[in-house]
Design a protein around this motif. Structure first.
Motif, PDB file in Angstrom:
ATOM      1  N   GLY A  43       0.690  -1.343  -0.250  1.00 41.55           N
ATOM      2  CA  GLY A  43       0.070   0.028   0.134  1.00 41.55           C
ATOM      3  C   GLY A  43       0.710   1.398   0.048  1.00 41.55           C
ATOM      4  O   GLY A  43       0.244   2.316   0.043  1.00 41.55           O
ATOM      5  N   PHE A  44       2.355   1.135  -0.177  1.00 36.72           N
ATOM      6  CA  PHE A  44       2.988   2.346  -0.273  1.00 36.72           C
ATOM      7  C   PHE A  44       3.051   2.719  -1.447  1.00 36.72           C
ATOM      8  O   PHE A  44       3.073   2.200  -2.422  1.00 36.72           O
ATOM      9  N   MET A  66      10.949  -0.645   6.886  1.00 39.52           N
ATOM     10  CA  MET A  66       9.696  -0.041   7.045  1.00 39.52           C
ATOM     11  C   MET A  66       8.463  -1.073   6.635  1.00 39.52           C
ATOM     12  O   MET A  66       7.409  -0.632   7.024  1.00 39.52           O
ATOM     13  N   VAL A  67       8.821  -2.068   6.043  1.00 40.96           N
ATOM     14  CA  VAL A  67       7.521  -2.971   5.577  1.00 40.96           C
ATOM     15  C   VAL A  67       7.698  -4.199   6.802  1.00 40.96           C
ATOM     16  O   VAL A  67       6.941  -5.104   6.602  1.00 40.96           O
ATOM     17  N   ARG A  68       8.652  -4.109   7.640  1.00 41.42           N
ATOM     18  CA  ARG A  68       8.844  -5.424   8.583  1.00 41.42           C
ATOM     19  C   ARG A  68       7.883  -5.103   9.900  1.00 41.42           C
ATOM     20  O   ARG A  68       7.839  -3.840  10.623  1.00 41.42           O
ATOM     21  N   TRP A  77       6.493 -12.062   9.333  1.00 42.08           N
ATOM     22  CA  TRP A  77       5.556 -10.989   9.339  1.00 42.08           C
ATOM     23  C   TRP A  77       6.053  -9.738   8.892  1.00 42.08           C
ATOM     24  O   TRP A  77       6.958  -9.239   9.350  1.00 42.08           O
ATOM     25  N   ASN A  78       5.052  -9.175   7.659  1.00 39.29           N
ATOM     26  CA  ASN A  78       5.374  -7.733   7.261  1.00 39.29           C
ATOM     27  C   ASN A  78       4.114  -6.980   7.894  1.00 39.29           C
ATOM     28  O   ASN A  78       3.011  -7.331   8.198  1.00 39.29           O
ATOM     29  N   ARG A  79       4.557  -5.689   7.525  1.00 36.30           N
ATOM     30  CA  ARG A  79       3.269  -4.907   7.814  1.00 36.30           C
ATOM     31  C   ARG A  79       2.743  -3.767   6.454  1.00 36.30           C
ATOM     32  O   ARG A  79       3.866  -3.354   5.827  1.00 36.30           O
ATOM     33  N   ARG A  80       1.512  -3.605   6.402  1.00 38.01           N
ATOM     34  CA  ARG A  80       1.103  -2.663   5.351  1.00 38.01           C
ATOM     35  C   ARG A  80       1.154  -1.270   5.805  1.00 38.01           C
ATOM     36  O   ARG A  80       1.288  -0.830   6.958  1.00 38.01           O
ATOM     37  N   GLY A  88      -0.912  -0.287   8.409  1.00 38.69           N
ATOM     38  CA  GLY A  88      -0.734  -0.858   9.926  1.00 38.69           C
ATOM     39  C   GLY A  88      -1.134  -2.289  10.186  1.00 38.69           C
ATOM     40  O   GLY A  88      -0.867  -2.910  11.134  1.00 38.69           O
ATOM     41  N   THR A  89      -1.853  -2.627   9.321  1.00 42.43           N
ATOM     42  CA  THR A  89      -2.050  -4.135   9.293  1.00 42.43           C
ATOM     43  C   THR A  89      -1.024  -5.350   9.125  1.00 42.43           C
ATOM     44  O   THR A  89      -0.116  -4.713   8.112  1.00 42.43           O
ATOM     45  N   ASP A  90      -1.173  -6.272   9.743  1.00 43.01           N
ATOM     46  CA  ASP A  90       0.244  -7.233   9.614  1.00 43.01           C
ATOM     47  C   ASP A  90      -0.443  -8.293   8.509  1.00 43.01           C
ATOM     48  O   ASP A  90      -1.481  -8.527   8.519  1.00 43.01           O
TER      49      ASP A  90
END
Length: 755
Positions: free
Chosen positions: A66-67, A79-81, A107-110, A113-115
């Motif tokens: 989503g970036f 920044m996506v971890r 696990w990464n992060r959008r 803020g959702t994982d």
């Protein structure tokens, strides 16, 4: 140490296709070429430099996280971890990548803020000289896949718990060998084998099933259809007891091999209950067919649910024609249907109504449209929360006819007496005699009325009233007066021994010397006499014989004969109608208290008699015995030989009851093939002894029907005694009935005393 790039691929070597480039331009050139090649790859691809700064991301990467691209380039891949990763879980990614590559789940992060959970592959990017110029990562979103795996895992756990703790007998078997792979607690508890004893063995080896080839047939059906639903089967416990069940099976694959999940719902008790209900239904049907009254049941909507054999004969509708039809539409007259439907509305709610619990007389209608007077006894019973009605219908056509004839006779008698009342003294005597005759209920009560009245009417005459016997073969002196007869043999004679009865009219013998004397006198007449036949509706009911007393001569005697001739017609009609009326009343009385087939008193009379006996016994402190008897396997007599044969058995048993018990005892046909006896002043020991004597004697009864001997006839009997087993008639009858059914359950042909 920095984390590894997001995704990896195998080590990539890149050549520029021209001369050797400047060292500082090499990473940029390599990244550009890789990016161009991986831009449309479906997985999310990122390329970073040695400092974890993002050099390139493809379109799938941007869509996954989503970036925007400008937010990513030049920034650290961290920044996506997601913070959900532990330090240990990501610590080895970079070293492994530099050594050749790494793959695993992290696990990464959008951006929102959702994982998300991803499967990451990393690899170094090398130039022609073999030096690492960048790191490449390739990620696949496995969030949904992991969720599905978790759901499957939880489902397996739930299935395992459900299977293990299910109250239904469960087992898992292999289809190739038919051996148990698992059994649940219900299997162990109901069948009796432990899990260890069952595993690895087939149902036939354990003895749980006793149908060789049954498992092979089950496997064949499962391979063809995939499942089986509610097939009735029989399993056997370790102790050898049968377990009747509904088998369901499902084809599944375990470790790549076809297996079956078997579940068996235990319906053994239900089957026993159904069998008991069938027995009760057969008993009820037998009672219904044996009963003279029609038994009809209707549901909450007024539709017929039971139509007894007597109902078929009474109304003309066959069972299949009546079931499911509205009862009122079948048998109620058209003018009464609306009223009947209105009466049903409150009954549906409460089970109560004007006709419930009472006996009412109604007019019904047969199938052919003819009217039928009936007597209805109605009761309500709840079935599955709804009110149903049970009606017992009695055809009272004959009774109504007799009542009408009695009423007609009474009216005729009243008219005759009214004519005779105009006369002096004799009219008064005749009126008094008529009143007494109308008040008589039995022929025994007629006797003193006749003797007294004729002594006052004709003091100079002696005579007798002869009544025709039930067999209609003899006339017997019912009452005599004035010294008649001279010879006891004259008290009984056949109808053809009288000239009056032969000729059908009065026979006067005025001359004592006349030789034409009735042979029933056994001698020559010593004085004048007259034989007056008494007939009602063209049938002889008796004979009035009058004659002058010995020595009666002269004007007085002649005057008496003249008066007698004048009154003879009226006297004969009065006596004929009175006697006929009383006999009709006696017949009505007998019909109301006696069973028409056996001649024994009916249930209503027995219950009233028992109530009187209990009252008397309580006052005198004496016991009262009650014996309930039921013919064993009575339905077989009807099924094999017909209902006529069954009736012959009931009649023979009734005769036995009349001979085996005292006059003070009350023998009754209680209903169907069931009999009841009240034993006055009889202890439990005496009552049981007498019941045993009846049971043994019954076995000796021989009934011949169409050249065949029916039998043997056996009885099951229950005995109860006041006050030991009850202080009122209901308790005593219920106790005796319960003992009777215990005798049935224990094998029949026995006597059981109430407990």
């Amino acid at each position: 140490m920095h984390s590894a790039p997001d995704f990896g691929v195998e080590t990539v070597e890149v050549t520029t296709g021209g001369g050797r480039q400047h060292q500082n331009e090499r990473p940029a050139c390599t990244t550009l070429m890789l990016g161009h090649a991986l831009r449309s790859v479906r997985e999310a691809v990122s390329i970073t430099d040695a400092h974890d700064r993002i050099l390139f991301v493809n379109l799938s990467f941007i869509q996954m996280y989503g970036f925007r691209e400008e937010e990513l380039l030049g920034n650290s891949i961290t920044m996506v971890r997601s913070a959900r990763n532990s330090e240990e879980s990501v610590r080895d990614i970079l070293p492994a990548t530099l050594q050749g590559g790494w793959e695993g789940e992290i696990w990464n992060r959008r951006r929102d803020g959702t994982d998300i959970q991803v499967f990451l592959q990393t690899a170094p990017v090398r130039d022609e000289a073999g030096e690492i110029v960048a790191l490449i990562g390739m990620a696949t979103d496995i969030t949904d896949k992991k969720r599905i795996q978790d759901l499957l895992l939880r489902s397996e756990e739930m299935f395992s718990k459900a299977f293990e703790n299910s109250p239904i007998i469960g087992a898992i078997v292999s289809l190739d060998k038919g051996r148990y792979l698992d059994v649940n607690k219900a299997f162990v508890a109901r069948i009796g084998y432990t899990r260890e004893e069952a595993l690895g063995r087939t149902p036939n080896e354990l003895g749980v099933r006793r149908d060789p080839g049954g498992m092979e047939r089950l496997a064949e059906v499962l391979r063809r259809d995939g499942r089986i639903r509610n097939r009735e089967t029989i399993l056997y416990t370790r102790a050898g007891d049968e377990v009747i069940g509904h088998l369901s099976a499902e084809l599944v694959e375990i470790a790549g091999k076809p297996c079956a999940i078997l579940t068996t719902e235990d319906i053994t008790e239900r089957k026993r209950t159904e069998a008991a209900l069938r027995d009760k239904q057969e008993q009820f049907n037998a009672l219904s067919h044996a009963a003279q009254d029609a038994i009809i049941m209707m549901d909450n909507e007024g539709k017929t649910t039971f139509w007894g054999g007597a109902a078929e004969k009474m109304f003309g509708y066959r069972l299949q024609d009546a079931l499911g039809k509205k009862v009122h539409e079948l048998i109620a007259p058209a003018g009464c249907r609306e009223r009947s439907q209105n009466a049903m509305r409150p009954w549906r709610e409460s089970g109560q109504g004007a006709a419930v619990g009472t006996i009412v007389e109604l007019e019904a209608r047969r199938k052919d449209g003819t009217a039928l007077p009936v007597e209805l006894s109605l009761s309500s019973v709840q079935i599955e929360g709804k009110w149903n009605a049970i009606g017992i219908v009695r055809d009272i056509t004959e009774r109504k006819r007799v009542e009408a004839e009695a009423h007609e006779a009474s009216q005729q008698l009243s008219a005759l007496v009214h004519t005779l009342q105009s006369r002096d003294r004799r009219s008064s005597i005749l009126s008094e005699m008529q009143e007494f005759l109308q008040a008589c209920s039995t022929t025994d009560e007629i006797r003193p009325v006749i003797a007294r009245s004729f002594s006052k009417l004709f003091p100079d005459l002696e005579g007798a009233l002869f009544l025709l016997s039930p067999s209609k073969t003899d006339l017997e002196a019912s009452v005599t007066w004035g010294g008649f007869p001279d010879d006891p043999d004259s008290a009984l004679f056949p109808p053809d021994a009288c000239w009056g009865l032969r000729r059908g009219r009065a026979f006067w013998l005025e001359d004592p010397l006349d030789t034409l004397v009735c042979s029933h006198l056994k001698h020559l007449a010593a004085s004048s006499y007259v034989c007056l036949p008494l007939t009602a509706k063209s049938e002889v009911v008796g004979l009035l014989h009058l004659r002058m007393k010995h020595g009666g001569v002269g004007a007085d005697a002649q005057g008496t004969l003249t008066d007698l001739k004048e009154l003879s017609v009226a006297l004969c009609e009065m006596l004929s109608l009175s006697i006929s009326n009383v006999k009709l009343r006696e017949m009505l009385s007998q019909q109301s208290i006696r069973d028409p087939l056996t001649g024994l008193v009916n249930r209503r009379y027995l219950e009233e008699g028992l109530e009187r006996e209990i009252f008397r016994a309580a006052r005198l402190q004496q016991p009262v015995g009650v014996v309930m008897a039921d013919v064993d396997h009575f339905k077989q007599f009807n099924d094999v030989h017909g209902h006529a044969a069954g009736d012959m058995v009931l009649v023979a048993l009734a005769k036995t009851l009349n001979t085996k018990f005292r006059g003070a005892d009350i023998c009754s046909r209680y209903g169907g093939e069931e009999f009841a006896v009240i034993l006055a002043d009889s202890s439990l020991e005496d009552s049981v002894r007498r019941a045993e004597e009846l049971r043994e004697h019954t076995k000796t009864i021989v009934v011949n029907h169409r050249g065949a001997v029916l039998g043997p006839i056996t009885l099951s009997l229950g005995v109860a005694v006041f006050p030991t087993h009850g202080s009122n008639q209901d308790d005593l009858l219920n106790a005796a009935d319960a003992a009777l059914y215990q005798a049935k359950r224990e094998g029949r042909d026995r006597v059981v005393a109430a407990r």
